[in-house]
Design a protein around this motif. Structure first.
Motif, mmCIF file in Angstrom:
data_model
loop_
_atom_site.group_PDB
_atom_site.id
_atom_site.type_symbol
_atom_site.label_atom_id
_atom_site.label_comp_id
_atom_site.label_asym_id
_atom_site.label_seq_id
_atom_site.Cartn_x
_atom_site.Cartn_y
_atom_site.Cartn_z
ATOM 1 N N MET A 1 8.800 4.034 -0.372
ATOM 2 C CA MET A 1 9.485 2.781 -0.166
ATOM 3 C C MET A 1 8.650 1.654 -0.789
ATOM 4 S SD MET A 1 10.330 1.065 3.482
ATOM 5 C CE MET A 1 10.884 -0.592 3.563
ATOM 6 N N ILE A 2 9.312 0.755 -1.460
ATOM 7 C CA ILE A 2 8.632 -0.408 -2.026
ATOM 8 C C ILE A 2 8.716 -1.553 -1.024
ATOM 9 C CG2 ILE A 2 8.686 -2.150 -3.850
ATOM 10 C CD1 ILE A 2 9.676 0.052 -5.730
ATOM 11 N N THR A 3 7.562 -2.145 -0.745
ATOM 12 C CA THR A 3 7.517 -3.282 0.162
ATOM 13 C C THR A 3 7.042 -4.516 -0.601
ATOM 14 O OG1 THR A 3 5.237 -2.929 0.863
ATOM 15 C CG2 THR A 3 6.959 -1.803 2.135
ATOM 16 N N TYR A 4 7.467 -5.669 -0.123
ATOM 17 C CA TYR A 4 7.119 -6.937 -0.763
ATOM 18 C C TYR A 4 6.240 -7.803 0.129
ATOM 19 C CZ TYR A 4 10.698 -5.463 -3.999
ATOM 20 O OH TYR A 4 11.419 -4.740 -4.910
ATOM 21 N N ASP A 5 5.517 -7.177 1.051
ATOM 22 C CA ASP A 5 4.614 -7.926 1.925
ATOM 23 C C ASP A 5 3.577 -8.704 1.121
ATOM 24 O OD1 ASP A 5 5.992 -6.851 4.065
ATOM 25 O OD2 ASP A 5 4.539 -5.239 4.373
ATOM 26 N N ARG A 6 3.114 -8.111 0.038
ATOM 27 C CA ARG A 6 2.109 -8.774 -0.801
ATOM 28 C C ARG A 6 2.657 -10.042 -1.460
ATOM 29 N NH1 ARG A 6 -1.080 -3.886 -3.932
ATOM 30 N NH2 ARG A 6 -1.848 -2.862 -2.048
ATOM 31 N N PHE A 7 3.957 -10.061 -1.728
ATOM 32 C CA PHE A 7 4.573 -11.235 -2.336
ATOM 33 C C PHE A 7 4.348 -12.470 -1.465
ATOM 34 C CE2 PHE A 7 8.211 -14.127 -2.063
ATOM 35 C CZ PHE A 7 8.159 -14.688 -3.323
ATOM 36 N N TRP A 8 4.550 -12.320 -0.159
ATOM 37 C CA TRP A 8 4.458 -13.461 0.746
ATOM 38 C C TRP A 8 3.028 -14.000 0.823
ATOM 39 C CZ3 TRP A 8 8.926 -15.488 1.325
ATOM 40 C CH2 TRP A 8 10.061 -14.677 1.255
ATOM 41 N N LYS A 9 2.042 -13.112 0.751
ATOM 42 C CA LYS A 9 0.655 -13.567 0.733
ATOM 43 C C LYS A 9 0.352 -14.271 -0.589
ATOM 44 C CE LYS A 9 -4.176 -12.209 1.194
ATOM 45 N NZ LYS A 9 -4.528 -13.495 0.676
ATOM 46 N N LYS A 34 16.325 -10.593 -0.344
ATOM 47 C CA LYS A 34 15.963 -9.216 -0.704
ATOM 48 C C LYS A 34 14.463 -8.994 -0.556
ATOM 49 C CE LYS A 34 19.732 -8.111 -3.831
ATOM 50 N NZ LYS A 34 20.087 -7.635 -5.186
ATOM 51 N N LEU A 35 13.665 -9.969 -0.956
ATOM 52 C CA LEU A 35 12.218 -9.859 -0.786
ATOM 53 C C LEU A 35 11.859 -9.765 0.693
ATOM 54 C CD1 LEU A 35 11.186 -12.483 -3.456
ATOM 55 C CD2 LEU A 35 10.390 -10.115 -3.434
ATOM 56 N N LYS A 36 12.503 -10.561 1.499
ATOM 57 C CA LYS A 36 12.226 -10.590 2.937
ATOM 58 C C LYS A 36 12.555 -9.259 3.601
ATOM 59 C CE LYS A 36 13.299 -13.252 7.085
ATOM 60 N NZ LYS A 36 14.109 -14.348 7.627
ATOM 61 N N HIS A 37 13.608 -8.592 3.114
ATOM 62 C CA HIS A 37 14.080 -7.357 3.733
ATOM 63 C C HIS A 37 13.713 -6.101 2.936
ATOM 64 C CE1 HIS A 37 16.230 -9.497 6.838
ATOM 65 N NE2 HIS A 37 16.718 -10.309 5.909
ATOM 66 N N ASN A 38 12.781 -6.240 1.986
ATOM 67 C CA ASN A 38 12.302 -5.106 1.182
ATOM 68 C C ASN A 38 13.441 -4.341 0.504
ATOM 69 O OD1 ASN A 38 9.512 -5.486 1.712
ATOM 70 N ND2 ASN A 38 9.815 -4.576 3.726
ATOM 71 N N GLN A 39 14.386 -5.081 -0.049
ATOM 72 C CA GLN A 39 15.500 -4.472 -0.761
ATOM 73 C C GLN A 39 15.197 -4.445 -2.262
ATOM 74 O OE1 GLN A 39 18.761 -6.941 0.515
ATOM 75 N NE2 GLN A 39 19.074 -5.755 2.387
ATOM 76 N N SER A 40 15.982 -3.694 -2.999
ATOM 77 C CA SER A 40 15.757 -3.504 -4.429
ATOM 78 C C SER A 40 15.858 -4.800 -5.227
ATOM 79 C CB SER A 40 16.781 -2.516 -5.002
ATOM 80 O OG SER A 40 16.645 -1.269 -4.384
ATOM 81 N N GLU A 58 1.252 -5.799 -8.842
ATOM 82 C CA GLU A 58 0.706 -5.288 -7.587
ATOM 83 C C GLU A 58 0.374 -6.400 -6.590
ATOM 84 O OE1 GLU A 58 -2.635 -4.827 -10.713
ATOM 85 O OE2 GLU A 58 -0.482 -4.476 -10.649
ATOM 86 N N ASP A 59 0.436 -7.649 -7.042
ATOM 87 C CA ASP A 59 0.287 -8.787 -6.128
ATOM 88 C C ASP A 59 1.610 -9.151 -5.463
ATOM 89 O OD1 ASP A 59 -2.435 -9.069 -6.800
ATOM 90 O OD2 ASP A 59 -1.922 -10.320 -8.530
ATOM 91 N N ILE A 60 2.683 -8.494 -5.907
ATOM 92 C CA ILE A 60 4.021 -8.761 -5.375
ATOM 93 C C ILE A 60 4.564 -7.592 -4.565
ATOM 94 C CG2 ILE A 60 6.439 -9.121 -6.039
ATOM 95 C CD1 ILE A 60 5.469 -10.860 -8.296
ATOM 96 N N CYS A 61 4.358 -6.375 -5.066
ATOM 97 C CA CYS A 61 4.933 -5.228 -4.377
ATOM 98 C C CYS A 61 3.952 -4.065 -4.294
ATOM 99 C CB CYS A 61 6.224 -4.780 -5.046
ATOM 100 S SG CYS A 61 6.055 -4.256 -6.751
ATOM 101 N N GLU A 62 4.301 -3.143 -3.406
ATOM 102 C CA GLU A 62 3.476 -1.967 -3.183
ATOM 103 C C GLU A 62 4.388 -0.807 -2.820
ATOM 104 O OE1 GLU A 62 -0.197 -0.720 -0.253
ATOM 105 O OE2 GLU A 62 1.186 -2.262 0.408
ATOM 106 N N TYR A 63 4.072 0.369 -3.352
ATOM 107 C CA TYR A 63 4.812 1.572 -2.972
ATOM 108 C C TYR A 63 4.097 2.217 -1.805
ATOM 109 C CZ TYR A 63 7.128 6.051 -3.039
ATOM 110 O OH TYR A 63 7.841 7.159 -2.665
ATOM 111 N N VAL A 64 4.820 2.418 -0.711
ATOM 112 C CA VAL A 64 4.249 3.013 0.485
ATOM 113 C C VAL A 64 4.940 4.351 0.742
ATOM 114 C CG1 VAL A 64 3.891 2.702 2.971
ATOM 115 C CG2 VAL A 64 3.830 0.736 1.451
#
Length: 68
Positions: A1-9, A34-40, A58-64
Motif C-alpha cells: 500500500m502506498i501512503t502519503y504520510d510523508r507528504f504532510w510532514k 486523495k492524499l489525505k485518504h491514501n488513494q491513488s 520519497e519525501d511524499i510517499c512510501e510503499y508499506v
C-alpha cells in the motif's frame, strides 16, 4: 500500500501551505483529499508536487508492506 504520510510532514516543513497548493499551484481539492485518504494519484501529480515542494518522491510517499 502506498501512503502519503510523508507528504504532510514535507508540506509542514516547506514554505507552501494547503492554501498555496490549491490556489497558487492549481492542485485540486480532490487531489488533496486523495492524499489525505491514501488513494491513488497519477505520476504526473506526484511529479508536480515534487516540483512545487522541491523534494524527492520519497519525501511524499512510501510503499508499506502488510503481512497476513
Amino acid at each position: 500500500m502506498i501512503t502519503y504520510d510523508r507528504f504532510w510532514k514535507t508540506l509542514a516543513d516547506s514554505p507552501e501551505t494547503y492554501y498555496t497548493l490549491t490556489r497558487k499551484h492549481g492542485i485540486s481539492n480532490g487531489t488533496m483529499t486523495k492524499l489525505k485518504h491514501n488513494q491513488s494519484l497519477t505520476t504526473n501529480t506526484l511529479d508536480k508536487l515534487c516540483q512545487i515542494l522541491k523534494c524527492k518522491i520519497e519525501d511524499i510517499c512510501e510503499y508499506v508492506v502488510f503481512y497476513d
